[in-house]
Design an enzyme around this catalytic site. Sequence first.
Site, PDB file in Angstrom:
ATOM      1  N   LYS A  60      15.876  21.867 -10.320  1.00 36.54           N
ATOM      2  CA  LYS A  60      15.212  20.625 -10.740  1.00 36.54           C
ATOM      3  C   LYS A  60      16.109  19.691 -11.533  1.00 36.54           C
ATOM      4  O   LYS A  60      16.924  20.104 -12.325  1.00 36.54           O
ATOM      5  CB  LYS A  60      13.984  20.951 -11.619  1.00 36.54           C
ATOM      6  CG  LYS A  60      12.845  21.597 -10.881  1.00 36.54           C
ATOM      7  CD  LYS A  60      12.104  20.666  -9.940  1.00 36.54           C
ATOM      8  CE  LYS A  60      11.205  19.687 -10.669  1.00 36.54           C
ATOM      9  NZ  LYS A  60      10.046  20.345 -11.277  1.00 36.54           N
ATOM     10  N   GLU A  73       9.318   8.897 -16.931  1.00 34.18           N
ATOM     11  CA  GLU A  73       7.941   9.359 -17.132  1.00 34.18           C
ATOM     12  C   GLU A  73       7.452   9.005 -18.538  1.00 34.18           C
ATOM     13  O   GLU A  73       6.297   8.626 -18.736  1.00 34.18           O
ATOM     14  CB  GLU A  73       7.865  10.875 -16.929  1.00 34.18           C
ATOM     15  CG  GLU A  73       8.215  11.299 -15.511  1.00 34.18           C
ATOM     16  CD  GLU A  73       8.448  12.803 -15.426  1.00 34.18           C
ATOM     17  OE1 GLU A  73       9.623  13.216 -15.374  1.00 34.18           O
ATOM     18  OE2 GLU A  73       7.470  13.551 -15.463  1.00 34.18           O
ATOM     19  N   SER A  78      14.835  22.035 -15.525  1.00 35.10           N
ATOM     20  CA  SER A  78      13.647  22.851 -15.731  1.00 35.10           C
ATOM     21  C   SER A  78      14.092  24.213 -16.229  1.00 35.10           C
ATOM     22  O   SER A  78      15.129  24.725 -15.815  1.00 35.10           O
ATOM     23  CB  SER A  78      12.900  22.991 -14.408  1.00 35.10           C
ATOM     24  OG  SER A  78      12.120  24.162 -14.424  1.00 35.10           O
ATOM     25  N   HIS A 136       0.831  -1.218   0.000  1.00 36.56           N
ATOM     26  CA  HIS A 136       0.000   0.000   0.000  1.00 36.56           C
ATOM     27  C   HIS A 136       0.865   1.268   0.000  1.00 36.56           C
ATOM     28  O   HIS A 136       0.413   2.318   0.457  1.00 36.56           O
ATOM     29  CB  HIS A 136      -0.939   0.057   1.213  1.00 36.56           C
ATOM     30  CG  HIS A 136      -1.617  -1.246   1.530  1.00 36.56           C
ATOM     31  ND1 HIS A 136      -2.868  -1.566   1.062  1.00 36.56           N
ATOM     32  CD2 HIS A 136      -1.190  -2.313   2.254  1.00 36.56           C
ATOM     33  CE1 HIS A 136      -3.201  -2.786   1.494  1.00 36.56           C
ATOM     34  NE2 HIS A 136      -2.187  -3.256   2.217  1.00 36.56           N
TER      35      HIS A 136
END
Length: 456
Positions: A280, A287, A274, A153
């Site tokens: 970043k 992704e 970024s 979980h």
Amino acid sequence: MWGGRFSGQVSEVMQQINASIGVDRRLFAQDIACSLAHAEMLVAQGVISGEDGSAIVEGLRQVKDEIESGSFEFRTDLEDIHMNIEARVKDLIGSAAGRMHTARSRNDQVVTDFKLWVRDAIDESIVQLTALQLALVEQAERHAAAVMPGFTHLQTAQPVTFGHHCLAYVEMFERDKGRFADARVRLNECPLGAAALAGTSFPIDRNQTSSALGFDRPTSNSLDSVSDRDFAMEALSAASVTAVHLSRLAEEIVIWMSAPFGFVELTDEFTTGSSIMPQKRNPDAAELIRAKTGKIFGAQTSLQTVMKGLPLAYSKDMQEDKEQTFVAFDALSLSLLAMAGMVRDLNIIKEKMASAAAEGFSTATDLADWCVKALDIPFRDAHKVAGGAVSLAEKKGKGLAELTLEELQTVEPGITAQVFDVLSVENSVASRSSFGGTAPDNVRAQVKKWKEKLNS
Ligand code: ARG
């Protein structure tokens, strides 16, 4: 190509909806291989003369050179790859070119070409999956004993080793390879010679063309031969399961790289920055692998939808089988390459993983198991003791291993100092040595097994 009956021109929009050359030009090598095999067989069977056969073979070889060198002109008015190639052979050798279409049809031709393409895609996927497995096995070897939190979980459950986690994916990818290999076995029957749908009256030798093209045997039913697209559905469904596995690993990398976790780093090779936030470092490849799953599932749904409800045998609907299949296998291939690269690039932050592994009272099960073994109490009662200890530790703002013996004894007076042997995460993982468990020794044994298997 069917000039006998037709005298008018097709409309522009008809040409646009009908032509598949923009997509099926990718099958040129397969189409030429099929035509070569077919022409050679026709000569061997005395259906066409050796002279015409040689001219056809010569013409086909030249067309192949022209396509490979980029000088070939693909024509939309010639509809598809089969007719583009045949028309060019006719330019080169004259009317003898028309003899290569004896005893076949575009219906058996296209499915044979497509089977050859899908077979290559399957073989490439298996090779790429093996490379990815090897990258994971190397990480597992390096980090056989590195502890990290195991989750259920996404809540801290029990400590595991990073090596064990990597090997979980090796298992999944092995099953994926098995699915591809199974699909390949069923695919590998040659439809060439089924002709339009009913077979042919010419004395062809289908065994010859089948073995020339690397198939195990010819297909046995001409109607089925030209109607079958199961092989592509099956390959796409194997690809879909692989995509699920890739996306799960991708998601884990995204989570592990986020600042609150900080379990792993990727170098400049597999990250981007970024344009506005200078701090970043984004795991874009992970992704995108996660996202490309959509193309692969989409192709499977698309092909099943194209095929459902089609009467036997060939219908033009089936021309729509290739585009999405190409898209899907392009996405899969790139995803497998990128994932293998990312796994090799992955640097784990051991201290971060280890301290997270100790959080969340992750050794509470070890405490309960200790009570069962040392105090001979039933597991359900031991579970309560460990629960009580967790609640006490929570109140005191400590970890389980930081409770004093006296504190532990307020929960269960029988507890002795020996309990501290099992409360550390290192001891916890080392103790899970049941077959398939996370213990570092198990991981090392599995690494050895996989290295032998994957390198053989
Ligand atoms: N371009 C067609 C396809 O991809 C080839 C087969 C055409 N057959 C026909 N009977 N029109 O399916």
